[in-house]
Design an enzyme around this catalytic site. Sequence first.
Site, PDB file in Angstrom:
ATOM      1  N   GLN A 170      17.861  45.308  24.395  1.00 55.29           N
ATOM      2  CA  GLN A 170      16.836  45.866  25.227  1.00 55.29           C
ATOM      3  C   GLN A 170      17.458  45.541  26.752  1.00 55.29           C
ATOM      4  OE1 GLN A 170      14.897  48.059  24.500  1.00 55.29           O
ATOM      5  NE2 GLN A 170      14.723  47.872  22.264  1.00 55.29           N
ATOM      6  N   CYS A 316      11.031  50.038  13.835  1.00 54.30           N
ATOM      7  CA  CYS A 316      11.056  49.250  12.888  1.00 54.30           C
ATOM      8  C   CYS A 316       9.724  49.329  12.071  1.00 54.30           C
ATOM      9  CB  CYS A 316      11.726  47.975  12.628  1.00 54.30           C
ATOM     10  SG  CYS A 316      13.282  47.880  13.763  1.00 54.30           S
TER      11      CYS A 316
END
Length: 370
Positions: A170, A316
Amino acid sequence: MIYADYAAAAPISDRVYDVLCRTSRDTFGNPSSAHSFGRTAAAAVDRAREQTAALLGCEPDEVYFTSGGTESDNHAVRFAAGRGLLTSAIEHPAVLRSAEAYAAQVRLVSPEASGAVPAERVRELLAIHPDTALVSLMYANNETGVIQPVRDAADAAHAAGALVHCDAVQGVGHVMPTVRELGCDLLSVSGHKFHAPKGIGALYIRKEVTRKIAPFHYGGGQERGLRSGTLPVPLIAAFGEACAEALERRADDDRRVCALRDRIAAELLEIPDSVRIGGGETMPGILNIAFAGTYGENLMLLCDLRGVCLSTGSACHAGDDTPSHVLAAMGVPEEFLTSSIRISIGRYTTEEDAGRISETVRDCVRLARG
Ligand code: PLP
């Protein structure tokens, strides 16, 4: 439609798309071939390796191209196979599940309520468990955006004789310290988080520890014998271009995106019984916010119907309504645990989009609360 799910996947940039298409058509030789077509392909890979190294702040031969963040994480964690691993409770499943699969003992450090993992706790656990071979701590959490004290954890790990892995999926592409400044030995990167295509990423391996790392898999000996398999030249060239573009743009992009994110946060926190999840230093484009009396999954679907695409926790978790392990580890109270959404914006988000995002979420919270 407004896209507010950059932390799941960022749109490919025009510049990267051009390189992807051009290289797919023109640079079809196998980079392992010694003839001209092969050498042209190898030159494209070399260039991308240099662009990647420039972004990460390492040497080109410390970059190993992989299929993405998950593969890089799995491979890094495998260093602790049959030994002790210290990691945090808020890591991505790519780290947590591979830790369970490979390490003999997995010790988890819990975050504070802010979402940051305390480095002192890492130091304490290392003192109690001298068998720790690897410390794995992410740079920034994908659900809250909270930046973690990687440098402090790395210093503690090295003092205890362990190697350090950082899942920087990230962070890379944004303003962040170099791999040297972070002090890590291994660092995972994923292309699709910073405007490159999916299916391409990298693992940084500090030169001095390369000999300790087993091959990812065996075959023709590509990637200096560590990751065999014909290199996906177009994906690698596109990834390199995304690195170069990020290096040029990231400071300005981050500044602008941070201001938009703060504006959205301020507007949404005016809604009664709302709370921002995660504090301290955070990634510029990530906002995790919860609204008591709603259900995050429901809000996400309502926003989608009104043209704003955001997420609940990480992608996810889509379709999986168990509460986020990250928020649970932070001790987020029950009423906010299931009512949080993640708004993640980026390079192509405009002022107008920011206004529409706030407006749409506000309407949907009202609707969801009946
Ligand atoms: N690590 C973090 C922190 C992530 O956010 C993600 C993806 O969301 C991954 C790893 C997995 O990366 P990839 O999708 O490239 O496999």
